[in-house]
Design an enzyme around this catalytic site. Structure first.
Site, PDB file in Angstrom:
ATOM      1  NE  ARG A 108      22.752   3.078  36.139  1.00 37.93           N
ATOM      2  CZ  ARG A 108      22.892   1.938  36.808  1.00 37.93           C
ATOM      3  NH1 ARG A 108      23.719   1.005  36.373  1.00 37.93           N
ATOM      4  NH2 ARG A 108      22.196   1.713  37.913  1.00 37.93           N
ATOM      5  N   GLY A 109      25.268   1.033  31.618  1.00 34.79           N
ATOM      6  CA  GLY A 109      26.034  -0.107  32.078  1.00 34.79           C
ATOM      7  C   GLY A 109      25.989  -0.184  33.596  1.00 34.79           C
TER       8      GLY A 109
ATOM      9  CB  ALA B 164      27.788   4.601  42.037  1.00 35.19           C
TER      10      ALA B 164
ATOM     11  CG  ASP C 189      24.185  -5.264  39.421  1.00 33.72           C
ATOM     12  OD1 ASP C 189      23.233  -5.133  40.203  1.00 33.72           O
ATOM     13  OD2 ASP C 189      24.465  -6.333  38.853  1.00 33.72           O
ATOM     14  CB  ILE C 190      21.278  -2.433  41.789  1.00 36.52           C
ATOM     15  CG1 ILE C 190      19.994  -1.695  42.198  1.00 36.52           C
ATOM     16  CG2 ILE C 190      22.108  -2.832  43.006  1.00 36.52           C
ATOM     17  CD1 ILE C 190      18.939  -2.598  42.801  1.00 36.52           C
ATOM     18  CB  THR C 191      23.462   2.763  41.551  1.00 35.06           C
ATOM     19  OG1 THR C 191      24.196   3.623  42.426  1.00 35.06           O
ATOM     20  CG2 THR C 191      22.659   3.589  40.568  1.00 35.06           C
TER      21      THR C 191
ATOM     22  N   GLY D  89      25.969   8.764  34.028  1.00 27.38           N
ATOM     23  CA  GLY D  89      27.184   9.373  34.553  1.00 27.38           C
ATOM     24  C   GLY D  89      27.571   8.894  35.934  1.00 27.38           C
TER      25      GLY D  89
ATOM     26  CB  CYS E  27      27.966  -1.482  42.110  1.00 31.43           C
ATOM     27  SG  CYS E  27      27.730   0.301  42.076  1.00 31.43           S
TER      28      CYS E  27
ATOM     29  CG  HIS F 272      20.584   8.029  41.617  1.00 29.46           C
ATOM     30  ND1 HIS F 272      21.956   8.054  41.719  1.00 29.46           N
ATOM     31  CD2 HIS F 272      20.307   7.490  40.405  1.00 29.46           C
ATOM     32  CE1 HIS F 272      22.482   7.552  40.607  1.00 29.46           C
ATOM     33  NE2 HIS F 272      21.505   7.193  39.801  1.00 29.46           N
TER      34      HIS F 272
END
EC number: 2.3.1.181
Length: 239
Positions: free
Chosen positions: A88-89, A160, A91-93, A173, A191, A95
């Site tokens: 995906r587009g 995010a 940076d880091i996230t 998403g 991010c 969950h």
């Protein structure tokens, strides 16, 4: 155009399993579009919207910087988290449990062919949902997602976003913190944006817990209105 959207709530599901499932649905839509073009057909393409919670996981977008993950493999194991570099587009996230993750897998040719508008509509869906809880959420210029107190020293991110699109078909998403354990965000630069805080809906409301199902229903209501979609709610059941 098919504006019907199949809603599926996957419950608590492993990130990689969900990613693979997204890819299957994504490919299904792409294959129909290719066949339509090659054989001059007009078969309808389906649309999906997946709700899911993931066990603790960090994901890095294709343009992201690995250095924004502040812990090593040993620490990941210690805090019972996994890590994936994905397509995906963004940076880091992070969950994890207590977070509503939404994966709309839509053929935008059923709605509108504008990725910028698509992202703004996803943001607006979250902004309108949070407004129902008395929160003034907004966009932050140059930064995707949904924020509170933008332009102040107290700016904090509550949702995010990162998407992928090919042939006008979307995947990945948004991730909305509802009852999230915010301690997990300390192990990364959210991010890739330094000096910005992260928050969760329950924290903002001063509650121990907010109903996840209630938030999902509000999100779907605003999604349906914005996209003029016909939501098939009968499939909104954990599988």
């Amino acid at each position: 155009m098919n504006k019907s959207v199949d809603i599926q709530d996957l419950g608590l599901k492993d990130y990689k399993e969900t990613w693979d499932y997204q890819e299957r649905l994504f490919k299904e839509i792409i294959d129909i579009k290719i066949r339509n073009r090659r054989e001059e057909l007009s078969l309808k393409t389906p649309n999906y919207f997946l709700f899911v919670e993931h066990p603790h996981v960090y994901t890095l977008g294709k343009s992201g910087d690995f250095d924004n993950l502040l812990i090593d493999e040993n620490k990941l194991a210690e805090i019972d988290a996994t890590f994936y570099k994905i397509n995906r587009g963004g940076d880091i996230t992070y969950h994890g449990p207590g977070q509503i993750v939404g994966y709309p897998i839509l053929d935008l040719e059923n709605f509108f062919t504008d990725i910028h508008k698509y992202l703004r509509f996803l943001e607006e869906m979250v902004i309108l949902t949070l407004a129902e809880y008395g929160l003034k959420a907004e966009r932050s210029k140059g930064e995707t997602g949904v924020w509170l107190d933008v332009g102040t020293p107290f700016a904090r991110k509550i949702c995010a976003m990162g998407v992928r699109a090919s042939r006008w078909v979307t995947m990945h998403g948004f991730a909305l913190n509802v009852n999230a354990n915010l301690g997990y965000f300390d192990h990364m630069i959210p991010c890739g944006i330094k000096g910005k805080a992260v928050t969760s809906l329950n924290v903002e409301l001063g509650k121990t817990e907010v109903s996840m199902e209630e938030v999902k229903e509000k999100l779907l209501k605003h999604f349906s209105a914005l996209f003029e979609a016909k939501v098939k709610r009968e499939t909104l059941a954990k599988s």
